[in-house]
Scaffold this motif. Structure first.
Motif, short mmCIF file in Angstrom:
data_model
loop_
_atom_site.label_atom_id
_atom_site.label_comp_id
_atom_site.label_asym_id
_atom_site.label_seq_id
_atom_site.Cartn_x
_atom_site.Cartn_y
_atom_site.Cartn_z
N LEU A 78 -3.25 -9.14 13.72
CA LEU A 78 -2.13 -8.10 13.67
C LEU A 78 -2.54 -6.85 13.03
O LEU A 78 -3.29 -6.48 11.98
CB LEU A 78 -0.91 -8.80 12.66
N ALA A 79 -1.96 -5.85 13.72
CA ALA A 79 -2.33 -4.50 13.13
C ALA A 79 -1.32 -3.85 12.11
O ALA A 79 -0.08 -3.82 12.67
CB ALA A 79 -2.73 -3.26 14.50
N LEU A 80 -1.65 -3.56 10.84
CA LEU A 80 -0.49 -3.20 9.84
C LEU A 80 -0.75 -1.83 9.66
O LEU A 80 -1.82 -1.20 9.13
CB LEU A 80 -0.76 -4.10 8.61
N LYS A 81 0.25 -0.85 10.24
CA LYS A 81 0.12 0.47 9.94
C LYS A 81 0.69 0.89 8.68
O LYS A 81 1.41 0.25 8.18
CB LYS A 81 0.68 1.27 11.13
N SER A 82 0.09 1.66 8.01
CA SER A 82 0.37 2.33 6.74
C SER A 82 -0.01 3.71 6.61
O SER A 82 -0.67 4.32 7.39
CB SER A 82 -0.49 1.38 5.59
N PRO A 83 0.44 4.29 5.54
CA PRO A 83 0.22 5.76 5.27
C PRO A 83 -1.47 5.92 4.92
O PRO A 83 -1.69 7.08 5.02
CB PRO A 83 0.94 5.90 4.00
N PHE A 84 -2.04 4.85 4.70
CA PHE A 84 -3.52 5.15 4.65
C PHE A 84 -4.72 4.73 5.64
O PHE A 84 -5.73 4.56 5.47
CB PHE A 84 -3.92 4.07 3.25
N CYS A 212 7.25 -5.42 -0.67
CA CYS A 212 8.07 -4.58 0.32
C CYS A 212 9.32 -4.08 -0.16
O CYS A 212 9.62 -2.74 0.04
CB CYS A 212 8.48 -5.42 1.53
N HIS A 213 9.98 -4.68 -1.32
CA HIS A 213 11.11 -4.25 -1.63
C HIS A 213 11.13 -3.34 -3.03
O HIS A 213 12.07 -3.06 -3.42
CB HIS A 213 12.08 -5.40 -2.29
N THR A 214 9.99 -2.86 -3.55
CA THR A 214 9.74 -2.21 -4.68
C THR A 214 8.99 -0.75 -4.25
O THR A 214 8.03 -0.63 -3.53
CB THR A 214 8.83 -2.92 -5.56
N PRO A 215 9.51 0.38 -4.78
CA PRO A 215 8.87 1.63 -4.18
C PRO A 215 7.77 1.69 -4.78
O PRO A 215 7.16 1.12 -5.69
CB PRO A 215 10.16 2.78 -5.02
N ARG A 216 6.70 2.60 -3.94
CA ARG A 216 5.50 2.84 -4.62
C ARG A 216 4.95 4.37 -4.52
O ARG A 216 5.75 5.10 -3.88
CB ARG A 216 4.47 2.12 -3.31
N ASP A 217 4.23 4.56 -5.27
CA ASP A 217 3.84 6.22 -5.57
C ASP A 217 2.86 6.43 -4.39
O ASP A 217 2.50 5.56 -3.63
CB ASP A 217 3.20 6.43 -6.89
N ARG A 218 2.23 7.67 -4.40
CA ARG A 218 1.30 8.16 -3.37
C ARG A 218 0.01 7.33 -3.33
O ARG A 218 -0.58 7.30 -2.14
CB ARG A 218 0.91 9.58 -3.76
N LEU A 219 -0.45 6.65 -4.53
CA LEU A 219 -1.56 5.77 -4.26
C LEU A 219 -1.27 4.31 -3.97
O LEU A 219 -2.12 3.45 -3.85
CB LEU A 219 -2.26 6.01 -5.68
N GLY A 220 0.03 3.81 -3.58
CA GLY A 220 0.27 2.97 -3.31
C GLY A 220 0.54 1.66 -4.43
O GLY A 220 0.58 0.58 -4.02
N GLY A 221 0.60 2.27 -5.36
CA GLY A 221 0.93 1.36 -6.77
C GLY A 221 2.49 1.21 -7.04
O GLY A 221 3.43 2.24 -6.40
N PHE A 222 3.01 0.30 -7.76
CA PHE A 222 4.48 0.11 -7.86
C PHE A 222 4.94 1.10 -8.93
O PHE A 222 4.17 1.47 -9.73
CB PHE A 222 4.88 -1.27 -8.53
N VAL A 223 5.96 1.74 -8.42
CA VAL A 223 6.58 2.62 -9.29
C VAL A 223 7.17 1.91 -10.52
O VAL A 223 8.01 0.88 -10.24
CB VAL A 223 7.67 3.47 -8.84
N ALA A 224 7.11 2.27 -11.61
CA ALA A 224 7.45 1.45 -12.92
C ALA A 224 8.96 1.74 -12.96
O ALA A 224 9.67 2.54 -12.52
CB ALA A 224 6.88 2.21 -14.17
#
Length: 305
Positions: A78-84, A212-224
């Motif tokens: 499966l190909a998972l497309k992402s911003p990275f 999937c349900h938690t926002p991430r920052d530009r580096l892909g980490g969970f936003v506190a």
């Protein structure tokens, strides 16, 4: 003048070398030792199957388009497309060449809980080890035992297609330094019952709902402080909903409503699960009802957003 410039240049090179060495020392892959995985005993295959469905392994690792029992052949691809870039999901069938058939429990456990490959490299967090780190060693052992009972596949997934600088695995050590940990995602009240604690374990660990349900920052980490508050769809279109008590939809559901939705796929308004959640729901529906009730109890106990 030239001599002074040379000295300056040498000092600058020295700073970079020392800085690079310190960075590598701090961010090098750290696997748990073989002894950590010893003496876990024979795996409980029934429990391993429940961990398997909680984690929804078929959703990513089954061949695209497969149905029914064919989904249990975890051939990847499966190909998972992402911003990275695009990540290609690997084969995790028990095949000795294309899959994980030659892996040891320690190698599997370190991939799951430390994001470290059998050859000692960092794994990309598209594989949600940042959540799997909270799975117990027993459940890891049971899951590994169950995976070994599934059909083999010789399919070899293509390599990830990532642009610079995301194709530099060494940099993943920096990502782990910033974001990776096995601590609870929320601090629950001291007097919560065992059902809520079990739900926390399922949601934050094998269920990896926050991925999937938690926002991430530009580096892909969970936003506190935004746990489970909804986020853009990581695969591009639409939005993954807020599932905290503050949600305009799920927030009004009772615990029974949530548990029933996970079991049947029907909302209290008789709508049905759609998009990627439909597959998640079908996986979770295989769990015993008390497990679904525990998930529901936890989702009603998390902070509102």
């Amino acid at each position: 003048m030239i001599r002074r410039f040379v000295r300056y240049l040498l000092c600058l090179v020295g700073v970079f070398v020392i800085g690079g060495a310190v960075f590598y020392f701090i961010t090098a892959p750290t696997a748990l030792p073989e002894s950590h995985w010893a003496n876990l005993g024979d795996p409980d295959l029934k429990n391993g199957e429940m961990v398997f469905w909680t984690g929804g392994c078929v959703s990513c690792h089954a061949a695209p388009g497969s149905e029914g029992d064919a989904k249990l052949t975890l051939s990847g691809g499966l190909a998972l497309k992402s911003p990275f870039g695009t990540f290609h999901v690997p084969n995790i069938s028990p095949d000795e060449r294309a899959g994980i058939g030659t892996w040891t429990l320690a190698q599997f456990g370190n991939a799951m809980k430390r994001g470290v490959s059998p050859n000692g490299q960092h794994l990309y967090p598209a594989f949600p080890y940042n959540s799997y780190a909270r799975i117990s060693d027993k459940d890891i052992n049971d899951l590994f035992g169950y995976l070994k009972t599934l059909p083999k596949s010789g399919n070899v997934a293509p390599p990830h297609d990532l642009p610079f600088p995301y194709n530099i695995r060494l940099a993943l050590g920096g990502w782990k330094f910033l974001y990776f940990n096995d601590e609870p995602r929320v601090v629950l009240a001291a007097n919560v019952d065992d059902k809520v604690k079990r739900g926390q374990y399922l949601v934050e660990g094998a269920g990896h709902c926050g991925e999937c349900h938690t926002p991430r920052d530009r580096l892909g980490g969970f936003v506190a402080n935004t746990w489970l508050s909804g986020a853009p769809n990581p695969e591009g279109r639409g939005r993954i909903p807020n599932i905290t008590p503050g949600s305009k939809t799920v927030g009004s559901w009772s615990q029974d409503d949530i548990a029933n939705y996970l079991e049947t796929g029907f909302t209290p308004d008789f709508d049905t699960a759609g998009g990627s959640m439909a597959e998640v729901q079908r996986n979770l529906a295989r769990l015993p009802k008390p497990e679904l009730e525990a998930i529901a109890a936890y989702l009603k106990a998390v902070p509102s957003h």
